[in-house]
Scaffold this motif. Sequence first.
Motif, PDB file in Angstrom:
ATOM      1  N   PHE A  43       0.854  -1.182   0.000  1.00  0.00           N
ATOM      2  CA  PHE A  43       0.000   0.000   0.000  1.00  0.00           C
ATOM      3  C   PHE A  43       0.893   1.236   0.000  1.00  0.00           C
ATOM      4  N   HIS A  44       0.482   2.273  -0.754  1.00  0.00           N
ATOM      5  CA  HIS A  44       1.282   3.490  -0.840  1.00  0.00           C
ATOM      6  C   HIS A  44       0.540   4.746  -0.391  1.00  0.00           C
ATOM      7  N   GLN A  45      -0.787   4.706  -0.417  1.00  0.00           N
ATOM      8  CA  GLN A  45      -1.568   5.901  -0.080  1.00  0.00           C
ATOM      9  C   GLN A  45      -2.709   5.550   0.860  1.00  0.00           C
ATOM     10  N   PHE A  46      -2.944   6.463   1.786  1.00  0.00           N
ATOM     11  CA  PHE A  46      -4.043   6.312   2.732  1.00  0.00           C
ATOM     12  C   PHE A  46      -4.775   7.640   2.830  1.00  0.00           C
ATOM     13  N   LYS A  47      -6.058   7.571   3.157  1.00  0.00           N
ATOM     14  CA  LYS A  47      -6.819   8.793   3.373  1.00  0.00           C
ATOM     15  C   LYS A  47      -6.308   9.469   4.646  1.00  0.00           C
ATOM     16  N   ASN A  48      -6.648  10.734   4.827  1.00  0.00           N
ATOM     17  CA  ASN A  48      -6.206  11.470   6.012  1.00  0.00           C
ATOM     18  C   ASN A  48      -6.694  10.853   7.320  1.00  0.00           C
ATOM     19  N   ASN A  49      -7.781  10.093   7.262  1.00  0.00           N
ATOM     20  CA  ASN A  49      -8.297   9.439   8.471  1.00  0.00           C
ATOM     21  C   ASN A  49      -7.631   8.078   8.710  1.00  0.00           C
ATOM     22  N   GLY A  50      -6.656   7.704   7.863  1.00  0.00           N
ATOM     23  CA  GLY A  50      -5.917   6.452   8.051  1.00  0.00           C
ATOM     24  C   GLY A  50      -6.486   5.265   7.314  1.00  0.00           C
ATOM     25  N   GLN A  51      -7.579   5.458   6.597  1.00  0.00           N
ATOM     26  CA  GLN A  51      -8.150   4.345   5.836  1.00  0.00           C
ATOM     27  C   GLN A  51      -7.403   4.183   4.506  1.00  0.00           C
ATOM     28  N   VAL A  52      -7.398   2.952   4.006  1.00  0.00           N
ATOM     29  CA  VAL A  52      -6.754   2.650   2.730  1.00  0.00           C
ATOM     30  C   VAL A  52      -7.440   3.456   1.628  1.00  0.00           C
ATOM     31  N   SER A  53      -6.645   4.022   0.723  1.00  0.00           N
ATOM     32  CA  SER A  53      -7.228   4.780  -0.390  1.00  0.00           C
ATOM     33  C   SER A  53      -7.843   3.814  -1.401  1.00  0.00           C
ATOM     34  N   LYS A  54      -8.783   4.315  -2.192  1.00  0.00           N
ATOM     35  CA  LYS A  54      -9.450   3.468  -3.187  1.00  0.00           C
ATOM     36  C   LYS A  54      -8.462   2.915  -4.197  1.00  0.00           C
ATOM     37  N   SER A  55      -7.427   3.687  -4.538  1.00  0.00           N
ATOM     38  CA  SER A  55      -6.472   3.240  -5.551  1.00  0.00           C
ATOM     39  C   SER A  55      -5.632   2.053  -5.063  1.00  0.00           C
ATOM     40  N   ASP A  56      -5.442   1.916  -3.762  1.00  0.00           N
ATOM     41  CA  ASP A  56      -4.644   0.813  -3.205  1.00  0.00           C
ATOM     42  C   ASP A  56      -5.475  -0.288  -2.573  1.00  0.00           C
ATOM     43  N   CYS A  57      -6.760  -0.104  -2.519  1.00  0.00           N
ATOM     44  CA  CYS A  57      -7.649  -0.992  -1.781  1.00  0.00           C
ATOM     45  C   CYS A  57      -7.535  -2.452  -2.246  1.00  0.00           C
ATOM     46  N   SER A  58      -7.451  -3.357  -1.270  1.00  0.00           N
ATOM     47  CA  SER A  58      -7.441  -4.789  -1.558  1.00  0.00           C
ATOM     48  C   SER A  58      -8.879  -5.285  -1.648  1.00  0.00           C
ATOM     49  N   GLY A  59      -9.063  -6.387  -2.320  1.00  0.00           N
ATOM     50  CA  GLY A  59     -10.385  -7.007  -2.375  1.00  0.00           C
ATOM     51  C   GLY A  59     -10.714  -7.754  -1.096  1.00  0.00           C
ATOM     52  N   TYR A  60      -9.767  -7.821  -0.186  1.00  0.00           N
ATOM     53  CA  TYR A  60      -9.951  -8.534   1.074  1.00  0.00           C
ATOM     54  C   TYR A  60      -9.934  -7.544   2.240  1.00  0.00           C
ATOM     55  N   ASP A  61     -11.029  -7.481   2.970  1.00  0.00           N
ATOM     56  CA  ASP A  61     -11.164  -6.544   4.076  1.00  0.00           C
ATOM     57  C   ASP A  61     -10.099  -6.772   5.147  1.00  0.00           C
ATOM     58  N   VAL A  62      -9.759  -8.034   5.420  1.00  0.00           N
ATOM     59  CA  VAL A  62      -8.770  -8.348   6.446  1.00  0.00           C
ATOM     60  C   VAL A  62      -7.413  -7.757   6.081  1.00  0.00           C
ATOM     61  N   VAL A  63      -7.083  -7.699   4.805  1.00  0.00           N
ATOM     62  CA  VAL A  63      -5.817  -7.132   4.344  1.00  0.00           C
ATOM     63  C   VAL A  63      -5.837  -5.610   4.503  1.00  0.00           C
ATOM     64  N   ASN A  64      -6.945  -4.988   4.138  1.00  0.00           N
ATOM     65  CA  ASN A  64      -7.077  -3.537   4.300  1.00  0.00           C
ATOM     66  C   ASN A  64      -6.977  -3.125   5.765  1.00  0.00           C
ATOM     67  N   ARG A  65      -7.655  -3.863   6.655  1.00  0.00           N
ATOM     68  CA  ARG A  65      -7.620  -3.532   8.090  1.00  0.00           C
ATOM     69  C   ARG A  65      -6.196  -3.672   8.646  1.00  0.00           C
ATOM     70  N   GLU A  66      -5.463  -4.695   8.162  1.00  0.00           N
ATOM     71  CA  GLU A  66      -4.085  -4.878   8.631  1.00  0.00           C
ATOM     72  C   GLU A  66      -3.197  -3.735   8.152  1.00  0.00           C
ATOM     73  N   ALA A  67      -3.396  -3.293   6.925  1.00  0.00           N
ATOM     74  CA  ALA A  67      -2.629  -2.157   6.399  1.00  0.00           C
ATOM     75  C   ALA A  67      -2.903  -0.908   7.229  1.00  0.00           C
TER      76      ALA A  67
END
Length: 198
Positions: A43-67
């Motif tokens: 992952f390279h970009q995150f929103k200001n609130n710390g959430q994964v950006s749409k451009s880097d988003c994984s199809g797996y929620d568990v992976v996004n939460r870990e990032a």
Amino acid sequence: MIKETIEVKYIISKEDRTAALSPEDIWPVNSWEHEYWNKTQVFHQFKNNGQVSKSDCSGYDVVNREAERLLKERLELKVSTAEDQAKANELAKIVTKAFEGKEAYDIEWDYIEQGEFDDTKTPGWVTIKSKTSHSNWYQGNGFANRPSEYHYQVPVEVEKEALGLQGLRKKHQNDMTFDFYACDYPRRTVRVADHDNF
């Protein structure tokens, strides 16, 4: 936008395509009986609130939460960098000064001739870190050599400072803003082996 490089390692079950951070997360018992793929997502970009950006988003929620968890951890670590850097630099000076006037040459310890090594064999010195070689040489050299062990030592009077310094350096291992050169410190190495270091 927060720009940080975060790497998440995960697995995907070959049975039902479930994603998890480890086999035990899917199969708490007998995980070795199941097949899975090892995967990595960067992952390279995150929103200001710390959430994964749409451009880097994984199809797996568990992976996004870990990032997101790893990003939070990294940002919290960066807050302490300046204070930890100053403390590490000071500890490095103390440890370096303790080496003045000491014969700090590395030691080759043949455990067949000299027996097993421990700190009682080097009075005035203490081991602060040990590691065992994982070189492929031991698998394919045609001999039955035991892997070499490396014991990193400092003068006994600065054991506490050296361990504190080592802890700070480990804490900031993946922190690109931490200056490891500024807090580098001397240590001597005792190599314990049953063969020469070719």
